[in-house]
Design an enzyme around this catalytic site. Structure first.
Site, PDB file in Angstrom:
ATOM      1  N   HIS A  63       0.829  -1.208   0.000  1.00 18.92           N
ATOM      2  CA  HIS A  63       0.000   0.000   0.000  1.00 18.92           C
ATOM      3  C   HIS A  63       0.868   1.265   0.000  1.00 18.92           C
ATOM      4  O   HIS A  63       2.022   1.266   0.442  1.00 18.92           O
ATOM      5  CB  HIS A  63      -0.919   0.014   1.233  1.00 18.92           C
ATOM      6  CG  HIS A  63      -0.166   0.079   2.538  1.00 18.92           C
ATOM      7  ND1 HIS A  63       0.357   1.241   3.050  1.00 18.92           N
ATOM      8  CD2 HIS A  63       0.163  -0.893   3.420  1.00 18.92           C
ATOM      9  CE1 HIS A  63       0.969   0.997   4.201  1.00 18.92           C
ATOM     10  NE2 HIS A  63       0.862  -0.302   4.438  1.00 18.92           N
ATOM     11  N   HIS A 104       0.679  -5.545   2.562  1.00 16.83           N
ATOM     12  CA  HIS A 104       1.522  -4.803   3.501  1.00 16.83           C
ATOM     13  C   HIS A 104       2.959  -5.326   3.468  1.00 16.83           C
ATOM     14  O   HIS A 104       3.217  -6.439   2.996  1.00 16.83           O
ATOM     15  CB  HIS A 104       0.952  -4.938   4.916  1.00 16.83           C
ATOM     16  CG  HIS A 104      -0.495  -4.565   4.991  1.00 16.83           C
ATOM     17  ND1 HIS A 104      -0.926  -3.311   5.351  1.00 16.83           N
ATOM     18  CD2 HIS A 104      -1.620  -5.280   4.710  1.00 16.83           C
ATOM     19  CE1 HIS A 104      -2.255  -3.265   5.294  1.00 16.83           C
ATOM     20  NE2 HIS A 104      -2.696  -4.456   4.904  1.00 16.83           N
TER      21      HIS A 104
END
Length: 206
Positions: free
Chosen positions: A10, A158
């Site tokens: 992200h 992530h």
């Protein structure tokens, strides 16, 4: 058969910017993070890539990144599968603390061990080993079979959940994976062989 797999961390989050341990805390993207997501989408599209299905975590910053990428690629109609198995590593008692404050409280060396060791977890949280134990079975059971069937798969997640997947794909040891940096908003794209190993890593900057 394409067997395409793209991994994207992200974009920068509010707590990345503030130098806070984020983990499972659900925070949003900064303006820079939004720009990084747009850039990732443009980069994937410019490389002539497309996707059949997307996976992301249960956390907003990864979902928002994915939505922006798919919008840039005009792929907003493909299926999106969200699962907390792809969530960031849980930092436990460190969550919400400034990293400098944590160093002042526990010492530089201890915080470095928590952040960069493979199997030492912070109080109440997960080590990278714990994250691998959560993320990797999900990859093997849900994501990898789709890629091997020829589906083109995009995963927006992530740093540490992606490290868990990269560890296997790039054949890292427990010592080398902790040093593998995964930058925000920079796609890592593989073509897999029929035996699930990496046949090719695509360079999108070329």
């Amino acid at each position: 058969m394409d067997r395409l797999l793209a991994l994207v961390r992200h974009g920068q989050s509010d707590w990345n910017l503030k130098n806070l341990f984020t983990g499972w805390k659900d925070v949003g993207l900064t303006e820079q993070g939004i720009a990084e997501a747009h850039a990732a989408g443009k980069m994937l599209k410019a490389a002539g890539l497309t996707f059949d299905v997307a996976f992301t975590s249960a956390l907003t910053r990864a979902q928002h990144t994915l939505d922006i990428i798919l919008d840039e690629m005009a792929l907003t109609s493909i299926p999106i599968i969200r699962d907390e198995a792809l969530n960031e590593r849980d930092y436990g008692d460190l969550t919400g603390l400034n990293k400098d404050d944590a160093r002042a409280k526990w010492g530089e060396e201890q915080v470095h061990i928590w952040r960069r060791s493979y199997d030492v977890s912070p109080p109440g949280g997960e080590s990278l080993k714990d994250t691998v134990a959560r993320t990797l079975p999900y990859y093997v059971s849900e994501i990898q079979p789709r890629v091997l069937r020829g589906e083109r798969v995009l995963v927006a997640a992530h740093g540490n959940s992606l490290r868990s997947i990269v560890m296997v794909l790039e054949r890292h040891s427990r010592d080398t994976i902790v040093k593998r940096e995964i930058a925000t908003g920079e796609p890592i794209v593989y073509r897999l062989a029929a035996d699930s190993t990496v046949a090719e890593t695509l360079d999108l900057t070329a």
